[in-house]
Design a protein around this motif. Structure first.
Motif, mmCIF file in Angstrom:
data_model
loop_
_atom_site.group_PDB
_atom_site.id
_atom_site.type_symbol
_atom_site.label_atom_id
_atom_site.label_comp_id
_atom_site.label_asym_id
_atom_site.label_seq_id
_atom_site.Cartn_x
_atom_site.Cartn_y
_atom_site.Cartn_z
ATOM 1 N N ALA A 133 -1.958 -18.523 13.493
ATOM 2 C CA ALA A 133 -3.153 -19.111 13.690
ATOM 3 C C ALA A 133 -3.441 -19.113 15.296
ATOM 4 C CB ALA A 133 -3.210 -20.149 12.896
ATOM 5 N N ALA A 134 -2.329 -19.773 15.798
ATOM 6 C CA ALA A 134 -2.287 -19.929 17.169
ATOM 7 C C ALA A 134 -2.383 -18.672 18.148
ATOM 8 C CB ALA A 134 -1.065 -20.737 17.544
ATOM 9 N N ILE A 135 -1.910 -17.680 17.638
ATOM 10 C CA ILE A 135 -2.069 -16.504 18.430
ATOM 11 C C ILE A 135 -3.360 -15.900 18.358
ATOM 12 C CG2 ILE A 135 -1.148 -14.076 18.459
ATOM 13 C CD1 ILE A 135 1.740 -15.052 17.719
ATOM 14 N N LEU A 136 -3.894 -16.042 17.188
ATOM 15 C CA LEU A 136 -5.403 -15.504 16.984
ATOM 16 C C LEU A 136 -6.459 -16.257 17.861
ATOM 17 C CD1 LEU A 136 -5.579 -14.766 12.984
ATOM 18 C CD2 LEU A 136 -5.703 -13.331 14.700
ATOM 19 N N VAL B 174 -12.213 -22.660 25.355
ATOM 20 C CA VAL B 174 -11.836 -24.078 25.590
ATOM 21 C C VAL B 174 -11.607 -24.404 23.879
ATOM 22 C CG1 VAL B 174 -12.440 -26.272 26.093
ATOM 23 C CG2 VAL B 174 -12.841 -24.398 27.644
ATOM 24 N N ILE B 175 -12.775 -23.981 23.052
ATOM 25 C CA ILE B 175 -12.389 -24.884 21.698
ATOM 26 C C ILE B 175 -11.290 -24.040 20.976
ATOM 27 C CG2 ILE B 175 -13.535 -24.858 19.386
ATOM 28 C CD1 ILE B 175 -16.176 -25.267 20.703
ATOM 29 N N GLN B 176 -11.185 -22.747 21.183
ATOM 30 C CA GLN B 176 -10.029 -21.911 20.599
ATOM 31 C C GLN B 176 -8.690 -22.345 21.243
ATOM 32 O OE1 GLN B 176 -11.115 -21.123 17.680
ATOM 33 N NE2 GLN B 176 -9.723 -19.467 17.961
ATOM 34 N N PHE C 271 -8.636 -13.606 22.267
ATOM 35 C CA PHE C 271 -9.978 -13.064 22.556
ATOM 36 C C PHE C 271 -10.762 -14.413 23.056
ATOM 37 C CE2 PHE C 271 -11.135 -14.636 18.730
ATOM 38 C CZ PHE C 271 -12.460 -15.079 18.569
ATOM 39 N N TRP C 272 -11.651 -14.103 23.891
ATOM 40 C CA TRP C 272 -12.667 -15.278 24.105
ATOM 41 C C TRP C 272 -14.076 -14.719 24.414
ATOM 42 C CZ3 TRP C 272 -14.604 -15.874 29.261
ATOM 43 C CH2 TRP C 272 -13.445 -15.144 30.228
ATOM 44 N N LEU C 273 -15.121 -15.274 24.044
ATOM 45 C CA LEU C 273 -16.508 -14.670 24.142
ATOM 46 C C LEU C 273 -17.060 -15.481 25.324
ATOM 47 C CD1 LEU C 273 -17.551 -14.634 20.486
ATOM 48 C CD2 LEU C 273 -16.709 -12.887 21.671
ATOM 49 N N LEU D 223 -22.193 -9.894 17.497
ATOM 50 C CA LEU D 223 -20.685 -10.118 17.590
ATOM 51 C C LEU D 223 -19.762 -9.153 17.399
ATOM 52 C CD1 LEU D 223 -21.056 -13.512 16.337
ATOM 53 C CD2 LEU D 223 -21.082 -13.057 18.495
ATOM 54 N N PRO D 224 -18.405 -8.952 18.342
ATOM 55 C CA PRO D 224 -17.349 -8.147 17.925
ATOM 56 C C PRO D 224 -16.817 -8.553 16.669
ATOM 57 C CG PRO D 224 -16.554 -9.646 19.819
ATOM 58 C CD PRO D 224 -18.400 -9.862 19.517
ATOM 59 N N ILE D 225 -15.914 -7.789 16.077
ATOM 60 C CA ILE D 225 -15.237 -7.851 14.810
ATOM 61 C C ILE D 225 -14.140 -9.085 15.067
ATOM 62 C CG2 ILE D 225 -13.300 -6.320 15.220
ATOM 63 C CD1 ILE D 225 -14.911 -7.116 11.862
ATOM 64 N N VAL D 226 -13.835 -9.594 16.312
ATOM 65 C CA VAL D 226 -12.740 -10.545 16.762
ATOM 66 C C VAL D 226 -13.373 -11.937 16.356
ATOM 67 C CG1 VAL D 226 -11.361 -9.179 17.889
ATOM 68 C CG2 VAL D 226 -13.303 -10.413 18.959
ATOM 69 N N ALA D 227 -14.896 -12.092 16.045
ATOM 70 C CA ALA D 227 -15.361 -13.221 15.797
ATOM 71 C C ALA D 227 -15.136 -13.777 14.502
ATOM 72 C CB ALA D 227 -16.877 -13.098 16.152
ATOM 73 N N CYS D 228 -14.395 -12.913 13.731
ATOM 74 C CA CYS D 228 -13.940 -13.484 12.303
ATOM 75 C C CYS D 228 -12.558 -14.269 12.719
ATOM 76 C CB CYS D 228 -13.888 -12.373 11.460
ATOM 77 S SG CYS D 228 -12.654 -11.297 11.504
ATOM 78 N N PHE D 229 -11.807 -14.038 13.713
ATOM 79 C CA PHE D 229 -10.525 -14.737 14.135
ATOM 80 C C PHE D 229 -10.447 -16.329 13.564
ATOM 81 C CE2 PHE D 229 -8.420 -11.158 16.796
ATOM 82 C CZ PHE D 229 -8.544 -10.193 15.643
ATOM 83 N N PRO D 230 -11.478 -17.069 14.282
ATOM 84 C CA PRO D 230 -11.338 -18.166 13.876
ATOM 85 C C PRO D 230 -11.275 -18.703 12.344
ATOM 86 C CG PRO D 230 -12.732 -17.789 15.827
ATOM 87 C CD PRO D 230 -12.439 -16.790 15.248
#
Length: 116
Positions: free
Chosen positions: A13-16, A28-30, A20-22, A81-88
């Motif tokens: 979870a920490a690595i995910l 900052v939140i991530q 990335f960052w949008l 949004l890119p697919i990485v937006a599901c990482f959170p």
């Protein structure tokens, strides 16, 4: 402790959270959620606090989506949004699974203490 499955959940979870960052507010939140996940790994002797911090981390992950919705509404973020937006969301699920395992460990320790 590395051999616990909740440690692996929190580490992933920490690595995910840092892959990335949008935009800066979302990053900052991530970063906060990732730092909290890493801190939670190292307080393994305080399982009740560890479970509470997992819950806080889950709430931070959902706050990321609220911030994303606000940024999209203001026009500061792209709606595509890119697919990485599901990482959170994946990180929140991993934190939930870690919390479940932490609470199971706490029940196991309490049961062992009752036997003594």
């Amino acid at each position: 402790m590395i051999q616990r499955k909740q440690t692996l959940f929190l580490l992933v979870a920490a690595i995910l959270g840092l892959v990335f960052w949008l935009s800066w507010p979302l990053f900052v939140i991530q970063a906060l959620a990732s730092a909290l996940s890493l801190y939670t790994i190292f307080i393994y002797k305080k399982r009740p606090l560890q479970a509470k911090l997992c819950l806080v981390t889950i709430l931070i992950h959902f706050a990321w989506y609220i911030a994303l919705a606000v940024l999209i509404h203001q026009g500061k973020a792209n709606q595509n949004l890119p697919i990485v937006a599901c990482f959170p969301l994946i990180a929140a699920i991993l934190c939930f699974m870690a919390r479940k395992a932490i609470l199971a460990d706490e029940r196991l320790v309490r049961a062992a203490d009752r036997i003594r």
